[in-house]
Write an enzyme that holds these catalytic residues in place. Structure first.
Site, short mmCIF file in Angstrom:
data_model
loop_
_atom_site.label_atom_id
_atom_site.label_comp_id
_atom_site.label_asym_id
_atom_site.label_seq_id
_atom_site.Cartn_x
_atom_site.Cartn_y
_atom_site.Cartn_z
N ASP A 207 -0.81 -4.12 3.39
CA ASP A 207 0.10 -4.13 2.26
C ASP A 207 0.71 -5.52 2.07
OD1 ASP A 207 1.71 -2.54 0.27
OD2 ASP A 207 3.37 -3.21 1.52
N GLU A 278 -4.40 -6.26 0.49
CA GLU A 278 -3.79 -6.12 -0.83
C GLU A 278 -3.12 -7.47 -1.11
OE1 GLU A 278 -0.30 -3.80 -3.32
OE2 GLU A 278 0.02 -4.65 -1.34
#
Length: 531
Positions: A207, A278
């Site tokens: 993330d 990401e």
């Protein structure tokens, strides 16, 4: 065709947003998806034809940002089960031949994490505070934030604590950013990686992978003026002409040393363990830096997700994305939807047109080299839901008053004629985000009985992808011929009609089309594979 690449190289990965996938615990369900719910539905994913699942955070958390605020990285939140439930799910997935990728959140912790609680209890300048980005404020009495950075969720990116210091949170106030220049942070996350690798996970989705390091000075951001924004909107032709944002909080060069360290950890385990970033970088070229041979294995290609409905734009992003990763040992990734963006049938116009375009874009995507990432529910043709204000739970809604991401996170409909559509919980009750009353035709049960449904289309397309393109290494060439996108790969021509009139189909055998064809013509908003 011999497959010589690691499993992730051209895998189809299905994103499970755990809260909204399936609720099986406690019986008869609390309206929130959980790990036993995933276990129960693994045969569905196997039948769909995917190779792996990526599960959003299930760790101990106050759930201020639905799991992306982690209080304990090595345990399961009771909302979703326990470590034994995780182990059962992982074993069941492996028994079915499915790989499992788990989410890792290294940019920030929860404000409930023991480290941050210790920092609040400690004095300014203490070792406890040095794990985060605490700074004195500006202004005569330190009453102003240390710089002008904004939170992604709206409002300032700084919050003041009782002793007058400020801490950085690029997301919600409950998500304080870590200071990755402190070696304790890197050591802690290596331990976290090893904890889950030891349990047998196949990989990690990282993330905010581009956000761990900030410019050391924490200087003000130079924000674009309206003239620059107009130039940015018009810039199309080359990276020289593109106007890039000044982003001292994102994509700093030091971040790559983190992933070199992680790559060594991953390679110390058997079974082709992997990590996908990401990384919301500003160009495909900067995204490709994350997948150099000694760093991460993949990075999400958000250029594809953000491409408007245009043959020329599709051809451009395909060509540039493939070129950007050519020097790495990886391949491109392609994604149309996820838990943070509006569902793509809605982005493409909604209704029958949006669904037709969504199916066409999916068929084109599944023919491209590299990995495809699917978001739960897109195989049912689900659109963005207009969630009523009283039911919204996205932290960005509370900070900005804008609808936020709840509309793409509505729990899946599995069966039946009314909520909760077999998701879990007593009949007639709504899950944690209410489901629309008109979803009965979109349940897995209903679509499984319809050979023309979007679910049936996805199953056919995924099976054919495995048959036609698995292991293909031939050069991929994309071009636009007016409103027609043409992609050539592995002896197959992929055509997508982004115009408003039917066009003549190229000669050859039609392997699959996203919508019915019309006597040798490719209708608007339709794609086909032709051999």
């Amino acid at each position: 065709m011999t497959h010589t690449h690691p499993w992730w190289y051209d895998a189809v990965v299905y994103q499970v947003y755990i809260r909204s996938f399936a609720d099986a615990m406690p019986s008869p369900g609390d309206g929130i998806g959980d790990l036993p719910g995933i276990t129960a539905r693994l045969p569905y994913l196997r039948a769909l034809g995917v190779d792996a699942l990526w599960i959003t955070p299930f760790y101990t958390s106050p759930q201020k940002d639905h799991g992306y605020d982690v209080a304990d990285y090595t345990d399961v939140d009771p909302l979703f089960g326990d470590l034994a439930d995780f182990d059962r799910m992982l074993a069941a997935a492996h028994d079915l031949g499915l790989r499992v990728i788990v989410d890792l959140v290294p940019n920030h912790t929860s404000s409930a994490h023991p480290w941050f609680q210790a920092a609040l209890a400690a004095a300014p300048g203490s070792p406890e505070r040095a794990r985060y980005l605490f700074r004195p404020g500006r202004g005569k009495h330190g009453e102003l934030p240390p710089n002008n950075w904004d939170s992604v969720f709206g409002g300032p990116a700084w919050t003041q604590v009782t002793d007058g210091s400020w801490y950085l949170h690029l997301f919600d106030t409950s998500q304080p950013d870590l200071d990755w220049r402190n070696p304790e942070v890197g050591d802690m996350f290596e331990d976290v990686l090893r904890f889950w690798l030891d349990r047998g996970v196949d990989g990690f989705r990282v993330d905010v992978a581009h956000g761990l390091y900030k410019e050391a000075s924490l200087r003000d951001q130079r924000k674009p003026d309206p003239t620059t924004l107009k130039k940015k909107a018009k810039a199309k032709e080359s990276m020289v002409e593109r106007v890039l944002n000044d982003e001292p909080m994102w994509d700093q060069p030091e971040v790559h040393e983190v992933y070199r360290r992680w790559r060594k950890v991953l390679e110390s385990y058997p079974g082709e363990r992997m990590a996908v970033a990401e990384a919301w970088t500003q160009t495909p070229e900067s995204m490709a830096l994350f997948i150099r041979p000694d760093e991460l294995h993949q990075a999400f290609n958000f250029s594809w997700l953000g491409t408007p409905w245009s043959a020329a734009e599709f051809a451009d992003v395909i060509t540039r994305s493939i070129a950007a990763v050519a020097s790495s040992s990886s391949a491109p990734t392609w994604v149309l939807s996820n838990h943070d963006v509006e569902r793509h049938p809605t982005r493409y116009g909604g209704g029958p047109v949006g669904l037709a375009r969504g199916r066409a874009a999916t068929l084109a995507m599944l023919a491209l080299p590299g990995s495809a990432y699917l978001y739960q529910g897109e195989e049912l043709g689900l659109e963005q839901v207009d969630v009523p204000p009283e039911a919204r739970q996205d932290p960005s809604w509370f900070r900005t008053g804008k609808p936020g991401r709840d509309g793409c996170r509505v729990p899946l409909p599995w069966a039946g004629d009314a909520p909760p559509y077999g998701f879990g919980g007593p009949a007639g009750t709504q899950p944690w985000i209410p489901q629309p009353a008109d979803w009965a035709p979109l349940t897995v049960e209903a679509e499984s009985a319809d050979p023309d449904s979007t679910l049936a289309f996805y199953r056919r397309a995924l099976a054919l992808r495995r048959e036609v393109f698995a292991g293909a290494d031939e050069e991929t060439v994309a071009s636009a011929q007016g409103d027609l996108l043409v992609v050539r790969r592995a002896g197959v021509r992929v055509v997508l009609n982004a115009g408003k009139k039917p066009v003549e189909l190229p000669a050859g055998e039609v392997l699959i089309s996203s919508s019915p064809l019309e006597s040798g013509l490719l209708p608007p908003d339709t794609a086909a594979w032709i051999r």
